[in-house]
Design a protein around this motif. Structure first.
Motif, PDB file in Angstrom:
ATOM      1  N   ARG A  77       0.839  -1.214   0.000  1.00 31.82           N
ATOM      2  CA  ARG A  77       0.000   0.000   0.000  1.00 31.82           C
ATOM      3  C   ARG A  77       0.863   1.248   0.000  1.00 31.82           C
ATOM      4  N   GLU A 131       2.179   1.825  -3.492  1.00 33.34           N
ATOM      5  CA  GLU A 131       1.166   2.436  -4.354  1.00 33.34           C
ATOM      6  C   GLU A 131       1.029   3.924  -4.081  1.00 33.34           C
ATOM      7  N   ALA A 173      -4.485   6.889  -7.375  1.00 33.11           N
ATOM      8  CA  ALA A 173      -3.749   6.109  -6.379  1.00 33.11           C
ATOM      9  C   ALA A 173      -3.716   6.828  -5.034  1.00 33.11           C
ATOM     10  N   SER A 214      -5.060   5.574  -1.352  1.00 31.64           N
ATOM     11  CA  SER A 214      -4.144   5.430  -0.211  1.00 31.64           C
ATOM     12  C   SER A 214      -4.414   6.440   0.898  1.00 31.64           C
TER      13      SER A 214
END
Length: 565
Positions: free
Chosen positions: A146, A149, A171, A175
């Protein structure tokens, strides 16, 4: 004269005083407690060679966290890389995402292995001639992935490519890393593309919504932006507003949740209607040929689904030949398969009518059993030639992908099939209305005996009509190969639905087939969310049975003395 000597003396002492001050400056700085700046040793430069690349001290400290082999340190290093100005930051994140980021346990140095296998220094990007022997990959878990990303998104926010900036904003929206906020603000300030700017604003709103440090006004603005976005992700984000948030923020979020849920229900119905139109176009393609043969000859052709299957396998054969002989023509494979499938299945239909069906006119039960046997023979023949497993039929580039209309997703392959089915319908309508074959077909349909008395060769018309209906089923198979599995059982899934469409719309009536196909397709998809796929189809079957009791000849009955009798 004296003034001239003083001026000459001052001009002579000036450079000496300046040199003395420069020499005394480091000592004065040490005397006053000011730390002395470190002296960087000169790097010898060989004539004609570029100077050596040196690593930034702060960037090297970030890289050092990757060598501890702890997930928490790796995630922290990724968060710092997301805001690092170093040109190597993106390369390090990409290498970690691909499993190519390595470290030396002894020296704690970090390296990047290129896709070609070469080893480079992660801090400078310079190639390493003699890398350490025991290099270990930097490990990653879900938390680190994560963070990867989020870091990739943050580093791409200032990319020159608008598509990459939009992907980076998406993205960051997922996140919701607060560390990216400064970079996000900078990207927003310089963004000029409206769509990308909106995506960046939504990503910023996702971060600020649940940030206790954010002012209440900004959190309210974030709620408004998410409500305007109005999709499932925005709905899920609004539901995460904490209990300790300001009352105004919680109230605005609750109102937004109600608004989004109402809009999503509307878009869900619209999506089901779209799926129904898509299913209706498939039913139209599968049933339109059956409407011709059933209407003209009254033959219950249980092998009609196998004509659809043969058309799909013709597409597979055409694409297989193109892949091996002319790959550059792949985007034209469907255009080549359409006439091939029409001719092949049309020929099979003519042979079937001349060898089997012509001897069974006026005997519907025997015709049904005979065509059912033919369907089993065709299925087994395909299994023997191509095998029982599904065959791969690719989609041309112009039929791949999808686009959004509000919260509704529309795929290009379904859209093209709807357009194609309508074009086939119009073409068949023109054939029946504007050609001599169509005139003969309509004459035989309305009054077979009178047509024969007028000199029309009804047997020849039967063969050509059966071939025409089978050919249309073949091009239906070309279309279905793009949305369904190409297997020997492909046609079995459409034969019952095709008969339902023909009977409901009116036997032999093309307009009735069109209306019946789209009506049953939309009704089926609207019933599925409430009754399920099986019960929904059963409900439609019961409805058609009751409808036929009221109107035996369907929605649009043909006109003619023989038909009406």
């Amino acid at each position: 004269m004296r003034g001239g000597r003083l001026a000459a003396l001052a001009s002579g002492l000036g450079p000496l005083l300046l040199l003395a001050l420069l020499l005394a400056a480091p000592g004065a700085a040490r005397a006053q407690g000011t730390p002395e700046a470190p002296v960087t040793p000169a790097v010898p430069v060989t004539s004609g060679a570029p100077p050596a690349v040196t690593a930034d001290t702060g960037f090297a400290a970030i890289l050092g966290k990757f060598s501890t082999d702890r997930y928490a340190d790796t995630a922290a290093a990724l968060a710092e890389l997301a805001t690092s100005p170093s040109p190597q930051a993106a390369a390090v994140v990409d290498a970690l995402a691909d499993g190519r980021l390595l470290y030396d346990g002894a020296s704690k140095a970090v390296f990047i292995r290129t896709p070609a296998g070469a080893i480079r220094d992660a801090a400078t990007g310079a190639p390493v001639a003699s890398p350490p022997v025991d290099l270990s990959p930097v490990r990653a878990n879900n938390r680190v992935r994560r963070a990867i990303e989020a870091a990739m998104g943050a580093l791409s926010l200032l990319d020159a490519d608008a598509d990459r900036r939009r992907e980076a904003a998406a993205a960051v929206f997922k996140s919701r890393d607060p560390a990216v906020l400064p970079t996000l603000d900078a990207a927003l300030a310089r963004e000029g593309v409206p769509q990308v700017k909106a995506a960046l604003a939504e990503a910023r709103a996702a971060i600020l919504l649940n940030s206790p440090a954010a002012p209440e006004a900004e959190r309210l603005s974030a709620v408004k932006l998410l409500v305007d976005r109005g999709d499932q992700e925005a709905l899920g984000l609004l539901r995460t507003v904490p209990a300790d948030a300001p009352a105004a923020v919680k109230s605005a979020a609750q109102v937004g949740i109600v608004s989004i849920e109402r809009d999503l229900k509307f878009w869900a119905v619209a999506q089901n209607v779209w799926y129904g139109l898509s299913l209706g176009s498939v039913l139209l393609l599968a049933a339109i040929g059956l409407a011709i043969t059933f209407g003209v000859m009254g033959v219950i052709n249980m092998a009609h689904g196998e004509m659809v299957m043969l058309g799909a396998y013709t597409t597979f054969v055409v694409q297989d030949v193109i892949r091996s002989s002319a790959p550059h023509l792949f985007d034209w494979s469907l255009a080549i398969a359409l006439p091939a499938a029409f001719l092949f299945t049309g020929l099979v239909g003519v042979v079937l009518e001349r060898t089997v069906i012509r001897f069974l006119y006026g005997r519907p039960l025997e015709t049904l059993l005979a065509t059912w046997g033919v369907s089993l023979m065709l299925q087994q023949a395909v299994r023997s030639i191509f095998g029982p497993t599904n065959q791969e039929v690719g989609a041309p580039s112009w039929m791949s992908g999808a686009f959004q209309v509000g919260q509704m997703s529309i795929t290009y392959n379904r859209l093209w099939i709807i357009v194609f089915s309508l074009l086939v319908f119009v073409a068949l309508l023109l054939v029946l209305k504007r050609t001599s074959l169509g005139l003969y077909v309509r004459a035989v349909t309305q009054n077979r005996r009178m047509a024969a008395a007028m000199g029309i060769r009804t047997g020849r018309i039967d063969a050509l009509t059966f071939g025409l209906g089978s050919g249309i089923a073949g091009i239906a198979g070309v279309a279905l190969s793009q949305i369904d599995n190409v297997s020997p059982n492909l046609g079995q899934g459409y034969i019952i639905d095709s008969f339902m469409v023909v009977v409901f719309g009116g036997v032999g009536n093309l307009w009735g087939t069109l209306v019946g196909a789209f009506t049953l397709g939309v009704a089926n998809k609207l019933l599925e969310p409430f009754a399920g796929a099986v019960l929904g189809k059963i409900a439609l079957l019961v409805f058609i049975i009751l409808f036929i009791q009221k109107r035996p000849r369907g929605l649009f009955a043909l006109k003619g003395r023989a038909v009406e009798s």
